[in-house]
Design a protein around this motif. Structure first.
Motif: not given
Length: 368
Positions: A74-78, A88-96, A119-124
């Motif tokens: 599950x990818x965080x909301x962004x 939904x509890x908050x979550x950080x994209x960086x942590x994901x 695309x930045x998520x895919x690169x990350x």
């Protein structure tokens, strides 16, 4: 490039692939459109684990369901990825992304959209090879094709996975219905005393909604033909469902929030026909084998309507000007053409579709 498939060139397969990430975290219909691309990946990389980066509802849908998805993260909301769900509890994209890099993906595919946000998520993810779609404002991937708005969604994503050597094996989305799904549908709906048809009058975008009174006319006609008529909707669509029931003037069975997504899939799979606006449940119904009549705005018909006609009848509205202000709403992606502009209205663009066309198409499919 490898030899061409039926859909065109196929790129070289990536060697030694054990784990593939696929980003597609949006709505139901959007996900149905990538099922053939996932099947192509499964055929090209039969021993690899395919991990969908999706929303919480994807995780629920794919729990114990056969198909080309092995696991869901599950990818965080962004922004541009997905909206947060209720409570939904908050979550950080960086942590994901940090946790996802520990998965050591060999391939990461962006099948989410134009790529400005995705695309930045895919690169990350830190995958050995990245591939997918790229609009003009999006950063590149290792292998990419241009995102062009007017293209059928199924073909768009098949072309994207072909970049990594996954040739198309089907163009028809298909979703398995499980025994648990069928048991849920039976518990809620019972066994049909006569053949069932279902109407789905909702849609997130109100411009894609055929008027409820027209659905009521269809319900009345098909009930008169001897069919049991269900009217499905989400809790947010309860008012629309109530309007259809009132307009029908004959006994129909409203089903608002009574079924899970799997239960809804089973209910549709047992129907003789599903009549719907262009929205997720229409595409779900087709994917589980139900014949469908869909009401489409012409632009959405280009991008989303099935090309098959033995079991499906997409009916198009050719309205292109806003029925309130008259602005040509097809011009926003064509900057060199005059006549466009900002339109704030959300009135239906499909209200001109006559009831008679839908009823005729329904009766033709029901006659076999």
């Amino acid at each position: 490039m490898e030899p061409s498939s039926v859909l065109g060139p196929v790129g070289e397969r990536v060697p030694d692939v054990e784990r593939i990430a696929v980003l597609r975290a949006n709505a139901l219909g959007d996900f149905i459109f990538i099922l053939p691309a996932l099947e192509a990946l499964r055929a090209a990389y039969p021993s690899a684990e395919i991990v969908l980066l999706g929303a919480p509802w994807h995780a629920k849908l794919w729990r114990d369901r056969p198909g080309p998805v092995d696991r869901v993260l599950v990818v965080p909301p962004a922004p541009g990825i997905r909206e947060p769900g209720p409570e939904e509890p908050p979550s950080e994209l960086g942590d994901f992304l940090a946790a996802a890099r520990e998965e050591r993906f060999d391939l990461a595919l962006q099948l989410h959209g134009g790529g400005a946000n995705s695309n930045p998520i895919i690169a990350g993810l830190g995958a050995r090879v990245t591939a997918g779609l790229r609009a003009e404002d999006a950063p590149p991937l290792d292998r990419w094709i241009r995102y062009v708005y007017y293209q059928h969604e199924v073909i768009r994503y098949l072309e994207a996975v072909a970049l990594v050597g996954a040739a198309a094996v089907t163009i028809t989305p298909a979703l398995a219905v499980t025994d648990a799904d069928r048991a849920e549908a039976r518990a809620v709906l019972g066994e049909p005393a006569r053949p069932r048809v279902t109407l789905h009058p909702g849609a997130t975008d109100t411009r894609r909604r055929w008027p409820p009174e027209r659905f009521g006319e269809v319900a009345r006609a098909l009930a008169g033909d001897g069919y049991e008529v269900l009217v499905t909707g989400t809790p947010a669509e309860r008012e629309t469902v109530d309007e259809v029931v009132a307009a029908a003037g004959v006994p129909v069975r409203p089903q608002v929030g009574t079924l899970s997504l799997g239960g809804l899939a089973a209910a549709y799979s047992g129907c003789a026909l599903v009549v719907s606006n262009d929205t997720g449940p229409l595409h779900l119904a087709a994917a589980v084998g139900a014949p469908t009549v869909g009401v489409y705005w012409i632009g959405n018909l280009i991008n989303g309507a099935t090309p098959l006609r033995v079991r499906h009848r997409p009916i198009a509205s050719w309205t292109t000007h806003c029925p309130v202000c008259g602005i040509d709403c097809t011009r926003d992606i064509y900057p060199h053409r005059p006549g466009g502009g900002e339109c704030p209205h959300r009135d239906s663009f499909v209200a001109d579709v006559p009831t008679a066309e839908v009823v005729e198409a329904a009766r033709e499919l029901l006659a076999g």
